[in-house]
Write an enzyme that holds these catalytic residues in place. Sequence first.
Site, PDB file in Angstrom:
ATOM      1  N   ASP A  45      13.189-105.010 -13.839  1.00 26.92           N
ATOM      2  CA  ASP A  45      12.100-105.593 -14.632  1.00 26.92           C
ATOM      3  C   ASP A  45      12.575-106.520 -15.745  1.00 26.92           C
ATOM      4  OD1 ASP A  45      10.004-104.435 -13.219  1.00 26.92           O
ATOM      5  OD2 ASP A  45      10.429-102.507 -14.169  1.00 26.92           O
ATOM      6  N   ARG A  80       9.254-100.879 -23.407  1.00 26.94           N
ATOM      7  CA  ARG A  80      10.358-101.454 -22.644  1.00 26.94           C
ATOM      8  C   ARG A  80      10.893-102.743 -23.271  1.00 26.94           C
ATOM      9  NH1 ARG A  80      10.139-100.968 -16.367  1.00 26.94           N
ATOM     10  NH2 ARG A  80      12.335-101.273 -16.896  1.00 26.94           N
ATOM     11  N   ARG A 121       1.411-105.814 -16.540  1.00 29.97           N
ATOM     12  CA  ARG A 121       2.673-106.106 -17.226  1.00 29.97           C
ATOM     13  C   ARG A 121       3.013-107.604 -17.278  1.00 29.97           C
ATOM     14  NH1 ARG A 121       5.875-101.411 -16.921  1.00 29.97           N
ATOM     15  NH2 ARG A 121       4.460 -99.618 -17.108  1.00 29.97           N
ATOM     16  N   HIS A 172       3.249-102.874 -10.029  1.00 26.55           N
ATOM     17  CA  HIS A 172       3.841-104.203  -9.892  1.00 26.55           C
ATOM     18  C   HIS A 172       3.546-104.761  -8.498  1.00 26.55           C
ATOM     19  CE1 HIS A 172       7.079-102.837 -12.966  1.00 26.55           C
ATOM     20  NE2 HIS A 172       6.396-103.800 -13.549  1.00 26.55           N
ATOM     21  N   CYS A 222      13.309-101.454  -8.021  1.00 21.77           N
ATOM     22  CA  CYS A 222      13.331-101.374  -9.493  1.00 21.77           C
ATOM     23  C   CYS A 222      14.714-101.031 -10.042  1.00 21.77           C
ATOM     24  CB  CYS A 222      12.385-100.292  -9.999  1.00 21.77           C
ATOM     25  SG  CYS A 222      10.754-100.302  -9.281  1.00 21.77           S
TER      26      CYS A 222
HETATM   27  N1  GLY Z   1       8.213 -96.129 -15.375  1.00 20.57           N
HETATM   28  C1  GLY Z   1       8.430 -97.466 -15.016  1.00 20.57           C
HETATM   29  C2  GLY Z   1       7.494 -98.369 -15.696  1.00 20.57           C
HETATM   30  O1  GLY Z   1       6.341 -97.984 -15.908  1.00 20.57           O
HETATM   31  O2  GLY Z   1       7.819 -99.464 -16.062  1.00 20.57           O
END
Ligand code: GLY
Length: 253
Positions: A66, A85, A131, A161, A248
């Site tokens: 990501d 994140r 996201r 995603h 991922c």
């Molecule tokens: N647990 C991975 C995410 O939600 O980005």
Amino acid sequence: MFTRAIVRKPCENLMEGITTADLGKPDYDLALKQHANYVKALEKCGLEVVVLDADNRYPDSVFVEDTAVVTGHCAIITNPGAPSRKGEEIEIREALKEFYSDIETIKAPGTLEGGDVMRVENHFFIGLSKRTNEEGARQLIQYLKKYGYTGSTIPVREVLHLKTGVVYLGDNNILAAGEFIDCPDFEDFNVIAVDDDESYSVNCIRINRYVIVPEGFEKTKALVERAGYKTLEVGMSEFRKLDGGLTCLSLRF
Ligand code: GLY
């Protein structure tokens, strides 16, 4: 043809990672074993793997995909859309500097996570999800054009995603589940539909001569083999508990 991958070891705070799954907390020791097997599978596919140290500040930091989009010509550092994140990408930039002289950056208000980016030859499909926003996709397409690639967007309505629901295997074959099976963007491809009760397993990775598939999804494995690919299975139960799939866990280039 990929030659390298970057992965990051799961951290002890893994159980605090974001999730929508109702599968319980990950078992850390089992996650470490599954991660080591994942690295072995990448090596069997012919990749040299850089294993970064665990980073306890970021529970989801094992999901390195990501944090960047990597191509043959450039790397693009993302701006993750999940607040917990943001910051994971800083050390990934440092790791990528060893391999790339051209590194671009997605900037706020753009957000983008690599799980929303599916490369098909020289075109990149970008999922607009919770996201990844329009501005993040616009910036990515602008960077990609600079290096001779193209990009377009696809709405992601039901899954985390884009690649949670669809992956490109190569040879014009798309493996798709749920909302992506009848997606008009894929009408020129051979769409291989994954059964609803195995939808998690759509997230496979084609690497060179192999397709890595998550362990325990026999129908999907058979579909991939029937399409002509050799498969390698890797246990993913602990990462699935955090909505994580095979793609991922690495950046491949
Ligand atoms: N647990 C991975 C995410 O939600 O980005």
